[in-house]
Design a protein around this motif. Structure first.
Motif, PDB file in Angstrom:
ATOM      1  N   MET A   1      27.070 -18.189  28.329  1.00 54.79           N
ATOM      2  CA  MET A   1      26.731 -16.915  27.684  1.00 54.79           C
ATOM      3  C   MET A   1      25.556 -16.291  28.402  1.00 54.79           C
ATOM      4  N   SER A   2      25.634 -15.005  28.650  1.00 59.74           N
ATOM      5  CA  SER A   2      24.495 -14.345  29.261  1.00 59.74           C
ATOM      6  C   SER A   2      23.407 -14.169  28.207  1.00 59.74           C
ATOM      7  N   LYS A   3      22.214 -13.903  28.692  1.00 59.54           N
ATOM      8  CA  LYS A   3      21.068 -13.779  27.796  1.00 59.54           C
ATOM      9  C   LYS A   3      21.057 -12.447  27.066  1.00 59.54           C
ATOM     10  N   SER A   4      20.363 -12.437  25.934  1.00 61.77           N
ATOM     11  CA  SER A   4      19.969 -11.181  25.316  1.00 61.77           C
ATOM     12  C   SER A   4      18.747 -10.653  26.072  1.00 61.77           C
ATOM     13  N   ILE A   5      18.484  -9.364  25.890  1.00 59.26           N
ATOM     14  CA  ILE A   5      17.274  -8.773  26.473  1.00 59.26           C
ATOM     15  C   ILE A   5      16.473  -8.113  25.355  1.00 59.26           C
ATOM     16  N   PHE A   6      15.220  -8.480  25.240  1.00 56.43           N
ATOM     17  CA  PHE A   6      14.337  -7.881  24.244  1.00 56.43           C
ATOM     18  C   PHE A   6      13.433  -6.889  24.958  1.00 56.43           C
ATOM     19  N   TYR A   7      13.584  -5.601  24.609  1.00 59.33           N
ATOM     20  CA  TYR A   7      12.772  -4.545  25.211  1.00 59.33           C
ATOM     21  C   TYR A   7      11.626  -4.197  24.279  1.00 59.33           C
ATOM     22  N   HIS A   8      10.436  -4.105  24.827  1.00 62.12           N
ATOM     23  CA  HIS A   8       9.330  -3.679  23.985  1.00 62.12           C
ATOM     24  C   HIS A   8       8.274  -2.962  24.812  1.00 62.12           C
ATOM     25  N   ALA A   9       7.235  -2.479  24.126  1.00 61.90           N
ATOM     26  CA  ALA A   9       6.221  -1.681  24.807  1.00 61.90           C
ATOM     27  C   ALA A   9       4.816  -2.151  24.462  1.00 61.90           C
ATOM     28  N   GLY A  10       4.718  -3.368  23.978  1.00 66.32           N
ATOM     29  CA  GLY A  10       3.392  -3.928  23.756  1.00 66.32           C
ATOM     30  C   GLY A  10       2.723  -3.569  22.445  1.00 66.32           C
ATOM     31  N   CYS A  11       3.403  -2.761  21.639  1.00 64.17           N
ATOM     32  CA  CYS A  11       2.800  -2.358  20.364  1.00 64.17           C
ATOM     33  C   CYS A  11       2.767  -3.549  19.395  1.00 64.17           C
ATOM     34  N   PRO A  12       1.907  -3.483  18.374  1.00 62.00           N
ATOM     35  CA  PRO A  12       1.816  -4.610  17.428  1.00 62.00           C
ATOM     36  C   PRO A  12       3.155  -4.950  16.774  1.00 62.00           C
ATOM     37  N   VAL A  13       3.917  -3.926  16.403  1.00 67.67           N
ATOM     38  CA  VAL A  13       5.237  -4.176  15.806  1.00 67.67           C
ATOM     39  C   VAL A  13       6.132  -4.915  16.797  1.00 67.67           C
ATOM     40  N   CYS A  14       6.014  -4.523  18.087  1.00 66.90           N
ATOM     41  CA  CYS A  14       6.820  -5.158  19.134  1.00 66.90           C
ATOM     42  C   CYS A  14       6.465  -6.638  19.280  1.00 66.90           C
ATOM     43  N   ILE A  15       5.182  -6.925  19.325  1.00 65.44           N
ATOM     44  CA  ILE A  15       4.730  -8.300  19.568  1.00 65.44           C
ATOM     45  C   ILE A  15       5.150  -9.203  18.419  1.00 65.44           C
ATOM     46  N   SER A  16       4.989  -8.700  17.215  1.00 62.34           N
ATOM     47  CA  SER A  16       5.395  -9.482  16.046  1.00 62.34           C
ATOM     48  C   SER A  16       6.891  -9.772  16.086  1.00 62.34           C
ATOM     49  N   ALA A  17       7.694  -8.758  16.393  1.00 61.25           N
ATOM     50  CA  ALA A  17       9.145  -8.941  16.468  1.00 61.25           C
ATOM     51  C   ALA A  17       9.516  -9.873  17.611  1.00 61.25           C
ATOM     52  N   GLU A  18       8.774  -9.784  18.718  1.00 63.69           N
ATOM     53  CA  GLU A  18       9.043 -10.661  19.861  1.00 63.69           C
ATOM     54  C   GLU A  18       8.891 -12.129  19.446  1.00 63.69           C
ATOM     55  N   HIS A  19       7.802 -12.414  18.736  1.00 64.32           N
ATOM     56  CA  HIS A  19       7.597 -13.790  18.280  1.00 64.32           C
ATOM     57  C   HIS A  19       8.724 -14.245  17.362  1.00 64.32           C
ATOM     58  N   ASP A  20       9.135 -13.353  16.468  1.00 62.09           N
ATOM     59  CA  ASP A  20      10.204 -13.719  15.531  1.00 62.09           C
ATOM     60  C   ASP A  20      11.523 -13.977  16.252  1.00 62.09           C
ATOM     61  N   ILE A  21      11.840 -13.100  17.211  1.00 62.88           N
ATOM     62  CA  ILE A  21      13.116 -13.245  17.927  1.00 62.88           C
ATOM     63  C   ILE A  21      13.124 -14.525  18.762  1.00 62.88           C
ATOM     64  N   ILE A  22      12.014 -14.801  19.437  1.00 64.84           N
ATOM     65  CA  ILE A  22      11.950 -16.033  20.237  1.00 64.84           C
ATOM     66  C   ILE A  22      12.089 -17.245  19.330  1.00 64.84           C
ATOM     67  N   SER A  23      11.456 -17.181  18.172  1.00 68.59           N
ATOM     68  CA  SER A  23      11.542 -18.293  17.228  1.00 68.59           C
ATOM     69  C   SER A  23      12.974 -18.476  16.732  1.00 68.59           C
ATOM     70  N   LEU A  24      13.680 -17.365  16.531  1.00 65.14           N
ATOM     71  CA  LEU A  24      15.028 -17.423  15.961  1.00 65.14           C
ATOM     72  C   LEU A  24      16.080 -17.832  16.983  1.00 65.14           C
ATOM     73  N   ILE A  25      16.011 -17.267  18.178  1.00 70.71           N
ATOM     74  CA  ILE A  25      17.121 -17.507  19.105  1.00 70.71           C
ATOM     75  C   ILE A  25      16.720 -18.352  20.309  1.00 70.71           C
ATOM     76  N   GLY A  26      15.408 -18.624  20.464  1.00 70.92           N
ATOM     77  CA  GLY A  26      14.972 -19.508  21.544  1.00 70.92           C
ATOM     78  C   GLY A  26      14.586 -18.725  22.782  1.00 70.92           C
ATOM     79  N   ALA A  27      13.437 -19.074  23.355  1.00 68.38           N
ATOM     80  CA  ALA A  27      12.921 -18.353  24.527  1.00 68.38           C
ATOM     81  C   ALA A  27      13.899 -18.407  25.697  1.00 68.38           C
ATOM     82  N   GLU A  28      14.683 -19.491  25.766  1.00 67.83           N
ATOM     83  CA  GLU A  28      15.590 -19.641  26.906  1.00 67.83           C
ATOM     84  C   GLU A  28      16.810 -18.722  26.798  1.00 67.83           C
ATOM     85  N   ASN A  29      16.978 -18.105  25.616  1.00 66.85           N
ATOM     86  CA  ASN A  29      18.156 -17.251  25.412  1.00 66.85           C
ATOM     87  C   ASN A  29      17.851 -15.763  25.472  1.00 66.85           C
TER      88      ASN A  29
END
Lengths: 77, 77
Positions: free
Chosen positions: A1-29
């Motif tokens: 399976m190819s990876k997902s891509i998480f796009y963000h711009a460094g905003c606080p909402v972005c960083i919080s969501a980034e942590h949640d997504i990595i926690s949910l689906i794994g940094a390697e994915n």
């Protein structure tokens, strides 16, 4: 399976969501793309349907806009 | 780790996001709550901070509002 891509711009909402997504689906994915560091990735994201950040592009090409940090117009400003 | 909870209301945006979330994090890691079938779960979701559906409540208590299907006011109407 190819990876997902998480796009963000460094905003606080972005960083919080980034942590949640990595926690949910794994940094390697998921590849993390920060538009502040990679402005050349903006056209690719827009072509994929990204309207705001943070957003997750799934391997099957769907865009999940997660909460709301900034519009793509803000990102390009 | 406790499960995430995916709240939705049966709308097309909700169903599409449900499929994506299950594909990304695995059906065994997420409880699906459909407000049309489980109206008694609405107060719990609102207390957790769910403002619209579809939304994913992570195990650490964060709410990820994914795209936009309907507001909680619409869900309760």
């Amino acid at each position: 399976m190819s990876k997902s891509i998480f796009y963000h711009a460094g905003c606080p909402v972005c960083i919080s969501a980034e942590h949640d997504i990595i926690s949910l689906i794994g940094a390697e994915n998921v590849e993390i793309v920060h538009f502040g560091e990679s402005k050349d990735r903006i056209p690719e994201a827009e072509n994929a349907g990204v309207k705001s950040v943070p957003a997750l592009l799934t391997p099957n090409g769907h865009v999940l806009h997660i909460n709301f940090g900034a519009s793509m117009a803000d990102v390009k400003a």
